[in-house]
Design a protein around this motif. Structure first.
Motif, PDB file in Angstrom:
ATOM      1  N   UNK A  77       0.755  -1.266  -0.083  1.00  0.00           N
ATOM      2  CA  UNK A  77       0.202   0.133  -0.117  1.00  0.00           C
ATOM      3  C   UNK A  77       0.956   1.155   0.070  1.00  0.00           C
ATOM      4  N   UNK A  80       2.398   1.994  -3.345  1.00  0.00           N
ATOM      5  CA  UNK A  80       1.243   2.242  -4.260  1.00  0.00           C
ATOM      6  C   UNK A  80       1.158   3.616  -4.073  1.00  0.00           C
ATOM      7  N   UNK A  81       1.081   4.164  -2.782  1.00  0.00           N
ATOM      8  CA  UNK A  81       1.072   5.591  -2.722  1.00  0.00           C
ATOM      9  C   UNK A  81       2.268   6.323  -3.296  1.00  0.00           C
ATOM     10  N   UNK A  84       2.076   6.082  -7.193  1.00  0.00           N
ATOM     11  CA  UNK A  84       1.085   7.083  -7.827  1.00  0.00           C
ATOM     12  C   UNK A  84       1.216   8.462  -7.381  1.00  0.00           C
ATOM     13  N   UNK A 106      -4.006  -8.644   1.726  1.00  0.00           N
ATOM     14  CA  UNK A 106      -4.991  -7.705   1.029  1.00  0.00           C
ATOM     15  C   UNK A 106      -4.360  -6.833  -0.005  1.00  0.00           C
ATOM     16  N   UNK A 107      -3.595  -6.005   0.449  1.00  0.00           N
ATOM     17  CA  UNK A 107      -2.850  -4.933  -0.103  1.00  0.00           C
ATOM     18  C   UNK A 107      -2.163  -5.783  -1.370  1.00  0.00           C
ATOM     19  N   UNK A 110      -4.763  -6.351  -4.047  1.00  0.00           N
ATOM     20  CA  UNK A 110      -5.172  -5.243  -4.850  1.00  0.00           C
ATOM     21  C   UNK A 110      -4.012  -4.263  -5.343  1.00  0.00           C
ATOM     22  N   UNK A 114      -5.026  -3.346  -9.308  1.00  0.00           N
ATOM     23  CA  UNK A 114      -4.780  -2.238  -9.839  1.00  0.00           C
ATOM     24  C   UNK A 114      -3.843  -1.816 -10.949  1.00  0.00           C
ATOM     25  N   UNK A 116      -0.439  -1.434 -10.413  1.00  0.00           N
ATOM     26  CA  UNK A 116       0.475  -0.264  -9.806  1.00  0.00           C
ATOM     27  C   UNK A 116       1.759  -0.716 -10.401  1.00  0.00           C
ATOM     28  N   UNK A 303      -1.965   1.726 -13.176  1.00  0.00           N
ATOM     29  CA  UNK A 303      -2.799   2.814 -12.275  1.00  0.00           C
ATOM     30  C   UNK A 303      -2.498   4.142 -12.442  1.00  0.00           C
ATOM     31  N   UNK A 307      -4.707   7.208 -13.692  1.00  0.00           N
ATOM     32  CA  UNK A 307      -5.186   8.446 -12.648  1.00  0.00           C
ATOM     33  C   UNK A 307      -4.804   9.645 -13.447  1.00  0.00           C
TER      34      UNK A 307
END
Ligand code: SF4
Lengths: 336, 612
Positions: A77, A80-81, A84, A106-107, A110, A114, A116, A303, A307
């Motif tokens: 996660x 990913x931040x 992005x 979970x991360x 996902x 996405x 990423x 991703x 965006x």
């Protein structure tokens, strides 16, 4: 060309003393990553190495790049931040089987969903090393560990089929000590747009020594490993006499070349770029031979591209160009 | 024959629209409030809706309400008791009857008071007994009216019935002599792609208004214009104001905004608004869970963005480990907690102030963090902005507390202008610095310099392991850990120098000081003012900066015999103050019912404490 090309793996070594156990597979992986980074045409300051928690996650401290050693399971996660927010960076996520597939499961799925554009190095030693020897989500069924003294009663995840099932656009597998092969894969990951998952079968000499030795032992490895290359037939074996074909039920099957009229021409050609994940899934699941190399590599919009494309589209016709525009937009009234 | 109808002239009127959650009461209430604001009234609103999206029709659990208080001078709360109650069915009346003032007005859709609907809520016909004596009742056949008015609209019966709320709005407009044009424009805009629906709704409003015109013996209301500071105004609710405050801070800091968040009641609107702000280049990331919401934001902060995450109490609990990562990594981040009733899932749609201790202390280890609380729908803008400023300039996560009451409530807001807002200066390391150390403090401060990936020559590693002072290397040295623990604490304590001093309403010395914090300002301030008018001598101070507290806090406390802390929890701010300043004589007044204070109960509590 650029000054960049004069760098060597040494330029990516940080001052921090490497604290992994002597003989740990992580050490060879570090060497491969430092070597690969030096070969990439990316300025040093543009690398960001993000890890979670676990033995492998100490990795960023040993790299002379921007690095962030975060919290258990969340590297996906956080990476990913980072990506992005600044797509200009080359983002590398360092994680392990516990970090990515248990607490961070979970991360993990996902960031794959996405697509990423991060490069994930998943060190799979099938054990919790840092906490000293409990079973992980990739430990074998029945494996005896500190928390499974009578053997586990859980089926393991296969990181390959899990990733491909979640929609990974790139999946590769390697063995910690194969530095040369791994450098090649790392270079391919860097080129791949979107998520790249690299499962590195890593030996934990302390708590799970020899976990992969069934197919990494010198005597057996040629017969129990298949290194796939896109566009080449999937042939392996000491004498290059084994190969993969599809059986009547469209399952992968090992055949011996020269037996039952089978020739080299009958052997399947590896197509990593096939958009259908079905064969890639099967390749990832094969137990013998264990398939190494780039199993899947397909193109799909990543991703951050989506965006920023959307932002550009909206901005092209937007009424609000600044905060002041927004503040006075919609229904307002003036009191005099 | 034209008879002049009697008019009730009032300084304030509280109106509540109530119906089934599918009856469109929120929209109706918003329209009434916008129109009233445009006509020069002060307005404060409070939506009160059920947690279930579709609770069974016609049941008490499914009643949705929208309350507003309009007035000719300072209106600070949506009001306690209701002057005008609109009830679309028996359930709505039953759930709200207790709030209707004696001598108030009740507007009902009489067509909905069927035996079947009455039975659903085990209720006898309220018009058959003396329960509503003294109440001015308008029995409007809204169902029939809308069917008749829209017979030629071309819409089917179901769509026609959906406009029943517009009939109610029309009657309310007549009762207050409101102008219909704002709502007409709104409906035309909203249904610009379906002009027939727009027209049908406009016709329904007019049908309601005309119905009012023909009523005999009904007194209508008049609320004069308020005196309002000149300027340009808009209506704004707390969630929107919060989102805009964050956007404004990002723009002032000249940083792109990143919001990682996960939908949660009552905070989702912040994520929705930021997702809508692609025009300003904002990046919103709807994460897979609460943890990823904050984790992606921490990643964005590491990469040099203005990062924020929004949530409510349960989500804050999930985020707490990551909050600590931002604390030890010393990265700027704003965490918004729109508080709701707890524990666990609790009362998702009801306000409470019970996350305060979680915000202050709900993490492992010593983990100091600035905590700021907004107090009205519109000042969420200011406090979100300031949270951003403090985060960026001090390299720390900041927790901003709002609550379901101010987040959903709205009021007119004199629009801020960007040029009037203070500068925000990110602590980026200057180009060409030799020997950058990530945990070296900027001279005269406890704040570290910010080097973000992409900046040449400042490559460094940070993380969740304890850091060596200055160099930032991993350190397990006992003394270093103590030093770093104090450095982190001092950094936050120093923020007291950057925040305004605490203000007191009333005298600086006296028998009783009333204390409030966060979203209760409107109620406590109104109670305080009314007491003042009655000649009761008390003083009042309201806290927005919770950690650190304003530096003159103790100077205020020491001049009062008694301190009464009013809060919508079991006494959390009280616990905190007792820890900080144990020597004072604290009393408490608490309400934990998922509803805001009423002014009357506050006044009673204050008087009691004065007498005791
Ligand atoms: S415990 Fe295992 S995985 Fe961890 S450093 Fe030692 S050998 Fe490597």
């Amino acid at each position: 060309m650029s000054e960049k090309q004069q760098l060597t793996f040494k330029d990516y070594k940080s001052d921090a003393e490497v604290r992994w156990c002597p003989g740990c597979g992580d050490i060879a992986i570090l060497k491969a990553v430092q070597t690969a980074f030096a070969e990439m045409d990316i300025p040093k300051e543009k690398f960001a190495v993000i890890s979670g928690i676990g033995c492998s996650s100490r990795f960023p401290y040993y790299m002379d790049t921007y690095g962030f050693h975060t919290i258990h399971g969340r590297a996906g996660a956080i990476a990913s931040g980072v990506k992005t927010a600044n797509p200009d960076l080359s983002v590398w996520q360092i994680t392990g089987d516990g970090d990515a597939l248990a607490i961070g499961g979970n991360h993990f799925i996902h960031e794959i969903r996405r697509n990423i554009d991060v490069n994930v190095l998943l060190f799979n030693n099938q054990i919790y090393g840092l906490t000293k020897g409990q079973y992980s989500p990739t430990s074998l069924f029945g494996q005896k560990t500190k928390t499974s003294p009578y053997g586990t009663v859980e089926a393991p995840f296969n990181p390959g089929s899990l990733s491909i099932g979640a929609g990974a656009t790139f999946f590769a597998r390697g063995i910690d000590v194969n530095v040369k092969d791994n450098v090649e894969i790392l270079l391919e990951m860097e080129k791949h747009k979107g998520i790249s998952i690299f499962e590195i079968l890593q030996n934990c000499v302390i708590f799970n020594d020899g976990a992969h030795s069934y197919f990494t032992d010198r005597e057996n490895k040629a017969d129990r490993q298949l290194l796939v290359k896109h566009g080449e037939p999937m042939i392996f074996g000491k004498d290059n006499d084994k190969g993969l074909v599809l059986d009547d039920e469209y399952r992968l099957k090992v055949v011996n070349i020269g037996e039952n009229g089978i020739t080299k021409n009958d052997i399947l050609i590896h197509d990593a770029h096939n958009t259908s994940p079905i064969l890639h899934f099967e390749l990832a699941e094969l137990k013998e031979p264990v398939v190494l190399g780039v199993i899947r590599s397909v193109n799909k919009v990543s991703y951050h591209e989506a965006v920023y494309e959307q932002i550009e589209q909206v901005q092209a016709t937007a009424k609000n160009k600044s905060m002041d525009d927004l503040l006075s937009s919609g229904s307002t009234w003036v009191v005099e | 024959m034209e008879t002049k109808k009697p008019i009730i002239e009032k300084e304030h009127v509280v109106i509540k629209f109530t119906g089934d959650s599918g009856d469109g009461m929120q929209l109706t209430g918003h329209q009434f409030s916008d129109t009233s604001a445009l006509m020069g009234n002060e307005v404060v609103t409070f939506p009160d809706y059920p947690a279930e999206i579709r609770a069974p029709k016609g049941t008490i659990g499914g009643v949705s309400g929208f309350q507003l208080n309009i007035g000719k001078d300072e209106v600070r709360t949506p009001g306690d008791f209701v002057d005008v109650l609109v009830a679309m069915n028996p359930a709505a009346l039953k759930a709200n009857r207790q709030w209707l003032k004696a001598g108030g007005t009740l507007i009902v859709d009489i067509d909905a008071f069927t035996e079947k609907n009455l039975n659903k809520v085990e209720c006898v016909n309220p018009f058959d007994n003396d329960d509503l004596d003294g109440v001015q009742i308008i029995k409007a056949p809204m169902t029939k009216m809308v069917q008749e008015a829209l017979v030629d609209s071309g819409l089917d019966n179901k769509s026609i019935l959906r406009s029943r709320n517009m009939v109610a709005l029309g009657i309310a407009y007549w009762l207050f002599q409101r102008d219909l044009s704002y709502t007409e424009d709104y409906l035309r805009e909203k249904f610009s792609k379906k002009p027939e629906v727009a027209q049908a709704n406009i016709d329904a409003v007019k049908a309601g208004y005309n119905f009012g015109e023909n009523l005999q013996y009904i007194r209508s209301y008049k609320v004069n214009r308020a005196f309002i500071t000149p300027g340009t105004y808009r209506n704004i609710n707390g969630n929107l104001a919060t989102a805009w405050g964050l956007l404004a801070a990002a723009e002032k800091a000249n940083l792109p905004l990143f919001l990682g968040s996960y939908p949660i009641t009552p905070a989702s609107e912040i994520l929705q608004e930021i997702s809508n702000r692609k025009d300003l280049g904002a990046v919103s990331f709807q994460a897979e869970d609460e943890i990823a919401g904050i984790a992606t934001s921490i990643g964005a902060s590491f990469a040099g963005h203005f990062a924020c995450t929004s949530t409510s109490g349960p989500g804050l609990a999930l985020k707490s480990e990551a909050v600590n990562l931002a604390i030890i990594a010393e990265l700027p981040l704003v965490i918004v907690d729109v508080q709701r009733g707890g524990p666990s899932t609790g009362l998702p749609t009801k306000p409470e102030q019970s996350d305060l201790l979680q915000a202050l202390w709900g993490r492992n280890g010593a983990s100091p963090i600035p905590v700021i609380a907004a107090s009205t729908p519109s000042d969420c803008f200011e406090y979100a902005f300031n949270a951003g400023k403090i985060a960026v300039e001090n390299m720390t996560p900041v927790l901003l507390l709002t609550d379901g009451f101010i987040a959903n409530g709205s009021q007119p807001w004199k629009i801020a202008s960007m040029k009037d807002l203070p500068e925000i200066k990110p602590r980026f390391v200057k180009e060409g610095k030799e020997n950058y150390f990530p945990y070296e403090r900027i001279e005269g401060t406890m704040v570290r310099e910010w080097a973000v990936p992409g900046m040449k020559n400042y490559e460094h590693r940070i993380g969740g392991l304890e850091k060596m002072a200055v160099t930032g290397g991993v350190s397990y040295e006992p003394l270093n850990h103590e030093v770093m623990t104090f450095e982190r604490a001092k950094k936050i304590a120093d923020i007291a120098e950057q925040i305004p001093e605490q203000q007191v309403y009333g005298k600086n010395k006296g028998k009783l000081l009333i204390i409030g914090w966060g979203g209760t300002f409107g109620h406590i301030y109104t109670a305080y003012n009314e007491l003042l008018e009655e000649g009761v001598e008390v003083s009042y101070t309201h806290f927005n900066y919770i950690n650190p507290l304003p530096k003159n806090t103790e100077d205020i406390f020491k001049n009062f015999d008694k301190i009464l802390i009013c809060e919508m929890n079991e006494g959390q701010f009280l616990k905190y103050l007792r820890t900080e300043f144990p020597q004072y004589n604290y009393k408490q007044y608490n309400k934990i019912q998922g509803y805001p204070f009423t002014i009357s109960e506050l006044k009673t509590a204050i008087k009691q404490n004065l007498e005791d």
